[in-house]
Design a protein around this motif. Sequence first.
Motif: not given
Length: 169
Positions: A86, A121-122, A166-168
């Motif tokens: 992250r 990835t985050l 948040y965003k993946r």
Amino acid sequence: MNPAFTIIEADQLETDMHHQLTELLIRVVEDGASVGFLAPLSYDEASAYWEDVLGPGVTLWVAVQDGQTIGTVQLQYAMKANGRHRAEVAKLMVDPASRRGGIGRALMQHLEPKAKEEGRTLLVLDTREGDPSNKLYQSLGYIQAGVIPDYAISSNGQLDGTVLYYKRI
């Protein structure tokens, strides 16, 4: 409409860029931005921030138009073993005179490919509740995780909530 601007990834801050980023930070804080500082912000305090901003785990982008710095954003990588997937989006700033010209969106779009390249990835970020930036982040696919009330003090002494996103990727 703003004339064309360029976004550069800065791996060092030359004197002129350091000065322009210092002035940008002062302008956005004076305009009411919640980026960790309170107005009135002195040149020395703003300059000291930029002295230490680049280092391991930070990528900095700067938006430039006609030789002038008009925006910036950072990607701060989690360095702990359990967080190496992250990164945090930090200090998205656009000069008040240049807002609504796509600069913030363009800066945000530059950081996602870099995050992926670095194995992240985050993405996470926070912003003051009620600020226009909330609409930008939502339009870019960030999901609201919650609100922390009374999180930060504004220059006028008011306690403001912060929205966590948040965003993946």
